[in-house]
Design an enzyme around this catalytic site. Sequence first.
Site, PDB file in Angstrom:
ATOM      1  CB  CYS A   2      -1.102   0.043   1.181  1.00 26.72           C
ATOM      2  SG  CYS A   2      -2.407  -1.204   1.159  1.00 26.72           S
ATOM      3  NE  ARG A  27       4.689   1.699   0.119  1.00 26.94           N
ATOM      4  CZ  ARG A  27       5.637   1.483   1.088  1.00 26.94           C
ATOM      5  NH1 ARG A  27       6.939   1.777   0.633  1.00 26.94           N
ATOM      6  NH2 ARG A  27       5.261   0.990   2.284  1.00 26.94           N
ATOM      7  CD1 TRP A  74       0.266  -6.154  -3.066  1.00 23.97           C
ATOM      8  CD2 TRP A  74      -0.326  -6.822  -0.739  1.00 23.97           C
ATOM      9  NE1 TRP A  74       0.686  -7.582  -2.702  1.00 23.97           N
ATOM     10  CE2 TRP A  74       0.234  -7.603  -1.466  1.00 23.97           C
ATOM     11  CE3 TRP A  74      -0.499  -6.786   0.399  1.00 23.97           C
ATOM     12  CZ2 TRP A  74       0.371  -9.093  -0.961  1.00 23.97           C
ATOM     13  CZ3 TRP A  74      -0.577  -8.179   1.368  1.00 23.97           C
ATOM     14  CH2 TRP A  74       0.013  -9.182   0.714  1.00 23.97           C
ATOM     15  CG  ASN A  98       1.264   0.525   4.122  1.00 19.70           C
ATOM     16  OD1 ASN A  98       0.855  -0.607   4.193  1.00 19.70           O
ATOM     17  ND2 ASN A  98       2.550   0.892   4.323  1.00 19.70           N
ATOM     18  N   GLY A  99      -0.964  -1.018   6.539  1.00 23.09           N
ATOM     19  CA  GLY A  99      -0.733  -1.864   7.637  1.00 23.09           C
ATOM     20  C   GLY A  99      -1.901  -2.720   7.863  1.00 23.09           C
ATOM     21  CD  GLU A 478      17.111 -13.368  -6.882  1.00 16.89           C
ATOM     22  OE1 GLU A 478      16.449 -13.799  -5.871  1.00 16.89           O
ATOM     23  OE2 GLU A 478      16.691 -12.273  -7.365  1.00 16.89           O
ATOM     24  CE  LYS A 482      13.909 -11.372  -9.040  1.00 15.73           C
ATOM     25  NZ  LYS A 482      14.423 -11.313  -7.890  1.00 15.73           N
ATOM     26  CD  GLU A 485      10.022 -11.594  -8.039  1.00 16.93           C
ATOM     27  OE1 GLU A 485       9.326 -11.573  -6.930  1.00 16.93           O
ATOM     28  OE2 GLU A 485      11.347 -11.743  -7.996  1.00 16.93           O
ATOM     29  CG  HIS A 501      19.748 -36.845  -2.737  1.00 19.74           C
ATOM     30  ND1 HIS A 501      20.168 -38.265  -2.304  1.00 19.74           N
ATOM     31  CD2 HIS A 501      21.135 -36.269  -3.134  1.00 19.74           C
ATOM     32  CE1 HIS A 501      21.537 -38.171  -2.201  1.00 19.74           C
ATOM     33  NE2 HIS A 501      21.883 -37.059  -2.589  1.00 19.74           N
ATOM     34  CE  LYS A 600      11.462  -2.883  -4.946  1.00 18.96           C
ATOM     35  NZ  LYS A 600      12.149  -4.207  -5.766  1.00 18.96           N
TER      36      LYS A 600
HETATM   37  C1  F6R Z   1      11.812 -10.722  -5.114  1.00 15.26           C
HETATM   38  C2  F6R Z   1      11.895  -9.611  -4.049  1.00 15.26           C
HETATM   39  C3  F6R Z   1      11.229 -10.044  -2.663  1.00 15.26           C
HETATM   40  C4  F6R Z   1      12.045  -9.196  -1.641  1.00 15.26           C
HETATM   41  C5  F6R Z   1      11.506  -9.579  -0.278  1.00 15.26           C
HETATM   42  C6  F6R Z   1      12.414  -8.798   0.847  1.00 15.26           C
HETATM   43  O1  F6R Z   1      12.300  -9.968  -6.387  1.00 15.26           O
HETATM   44  O2  F6R Z   1      12.096  -8.341  -4.414  1.00 15.26           O
HETATM   45  O3  F6R Z   1      11.500 -11.448  -2.516  1.00 15.26           O
HETATM   46  O4  F6R Z   1      13.490  -9.513  -1.729  1.00 15.26           O
HETATM   47  O5  F6R Z   1      10.261  -8.884  -0.162  1.00 15.26           O
HETATM   48  O6  F6R Z   1      12.130  -7.289   0.673  1.00 15.26           O
HETATM   49  P1  F6R Z   1      13.422  -6.388   1.195  1.00 15.26           P
HETATM   50  O7  F6R Z   1      14.735  -6.618   0.627  1.00 15.26           O
HETATM   51  O8  F6R Z   1      12.800  -4.955   1.062  1.00 15.26           O
HETATM   52  O9  F6R Z   1      13.301  -6.608   2.643  1.00 15.26           O
END
Ligand code: F6R
Length: 605
Positions: A2, A27, A74, A98-99, A478, A482, A485, A501, A600
């Site tokens: 949010c 966000r 969000w 937000n929260g 990773e 990527k 997501e 395994h 984000k």
């Molecule tokens: C994936 C991604 C998330 C963040 C996670 C932690 O691309 O961006 O997995 O890495 O939400 O976020 P931060 O680093 O802001 O604590």
Amino acid sequence: MCGIVAYIGSKNATDILIEGLTRLEYRGYDSAGIAVIINNKIEVFRSVGKLLNLKNIISEKKPVSNIGIGHTRWATHGKPSYENAHPHSSFGISLVHNGIIENYLDIKRNLADKGYKFESETDTEVIAHLIHSNYKDDIFEAVKVSVKQIKGSFALAVISVNEPDKIILARHDSPLVIGISDGENFAASDIPALISYTNKFIFLEENDIAVLTKDSVTCFDFEGKKTDREIKIVDINPVMAEKAGYRHFMQKEIYEQPRAIIDTIRGKYSLEEGMVLLPELQNISIENFKRFNIVACGTSWHAGLIGKFYIEKYAKIPVEVDIASEYRYRDNIIDKNTLFIAISQSGETADTIAALRIAKKKGASILSICNVIGSTITRESDATFYTHAGPEIGVASTKAFTTQVVALFMLAIYFGQRKGDLSCEKVKEMLSELLKLPELIEHVLKLDEKIENIARNFKDFSSFLYLGRNVNYPVALEGALKLKEISYIHAEGYPAGEMKHGPIALIDKNMPVFVIATDSKVYDKVLANIQEVKARDGIVIATVTEGNNEVEKFTEFCIKLPEISEELSVFLNSIVVQLLAYHIAAELGLDVDQPRNLAKSVTVE
Ligand code: F6R
């Protein structure tokens, strides 16, 4: 999670709110809305879906006002819908939030008994009615009384039609920043919303309430006692938060990595002396630590897993790496001899903050690696290593990840050197290689077209495996993250040696396997894994080191990367997995920067 924005001044608040929400859309983007005061009435405009829908409404209705609040959502309580979109209102009071309010059902029952009617399923509407129920003739007092009745996390911006000369802000466990300018003031969840208007910010602290008028900002604690909050100057070039000709923010951010790495290490080393210089760590007395505990979420956790390799290799200190959401509910063995390292791009991830607070309570020293200046995690840390990646807008993290890994590499050298495990000669050698990295990354970026072609071949597969070993195992994780997501294709990252395994059972002609086979001490073993995949009709996409002509015998999808040490090969391999995921998602026509269901900064549990 949010985005909130608020404005009071003499310009048209609507324009500023919409511009701020545009910058905050990363966000949350399932609905959006604004509330402004026009002719002694609060006018609320809301819409479901992307901000564009709200923008269309606003450009048709053209509301003009000097005060307003805005929100991009969000969803937590209640699905994305018009009714659930913020702002929420109660008899001349409107607010954005937000929260998550944990006791909203209890409050809702009490308010319903008093006759309040609810139009939405949200916890936020409950706060609006609660504030109204506490309102006599002073909106500040009503908010002050109400915040003590709610449990959970909140950042609030509140306006009242009876007091059109002020906005009330409150924060508890959710970020809120005030932007200060001449004859106008702003508030937002995050600095990028405001960088076009000011570089003067106040970061509200836990349990702060602030009163914003066009000419003043006054901060209080929840008891109503005035607090002094320092104004900080934060210079971010607004262009850094633009797409600058790239198709997506994620693509731009992938390309920014050479610059981001240079900015992250700038001023932190002396090549002549063979030293890493981190004066920001002077409060941390390394001699006391028997172990390190790295805690983070998602991509930042993957960076932490790489950090373990670096720190154990160069500083010879045992490192445990935890996922923050698990860590916070575990019986952790942690004390004053533990250095707790929180890694977070945003500095606002609720789980990481909660884990940090547990560690702090148990006496650990806290070091954070963070990209956002003044964020909660940095404020609660004993020391911070800032990754100067610049604002990361694409929801999928790219440049934040590689700069976190650079920070961990620098920290490993720093601790190794302070412990006397690394000579200046060795450090010189390591730094020299690190300094070549931006140029080598540029070289990998030139392979973009080749990777795009590979993406075209693989965009229609429904599942992927990513394999890596040692320091490149987290890169496999990773790569899989990527891909899933942003392209919604199922993918799993695995340590290559674990394949036999279990996951080997998945391999057939419909299973592409991305293998990191760049030069390393386990190259031969990884080659054997490639053969095992081929023997079961799996399709291999591999990264290898230039000069390797062996792996291409098993696959036509072979990406040759410049020669570099195994430790630093993670950077080059990371760029490849980022580009591959990016192109697959772009080929599928998906919303790369704002993938479904994600946000984000995950500021709720
Ligand atoms: C994936 C991604 C998330 C963040 C996670 C932690 O691309 O961006 O997995 O890495 O939400 O976020 P931060 O680093 O802001 O604590």
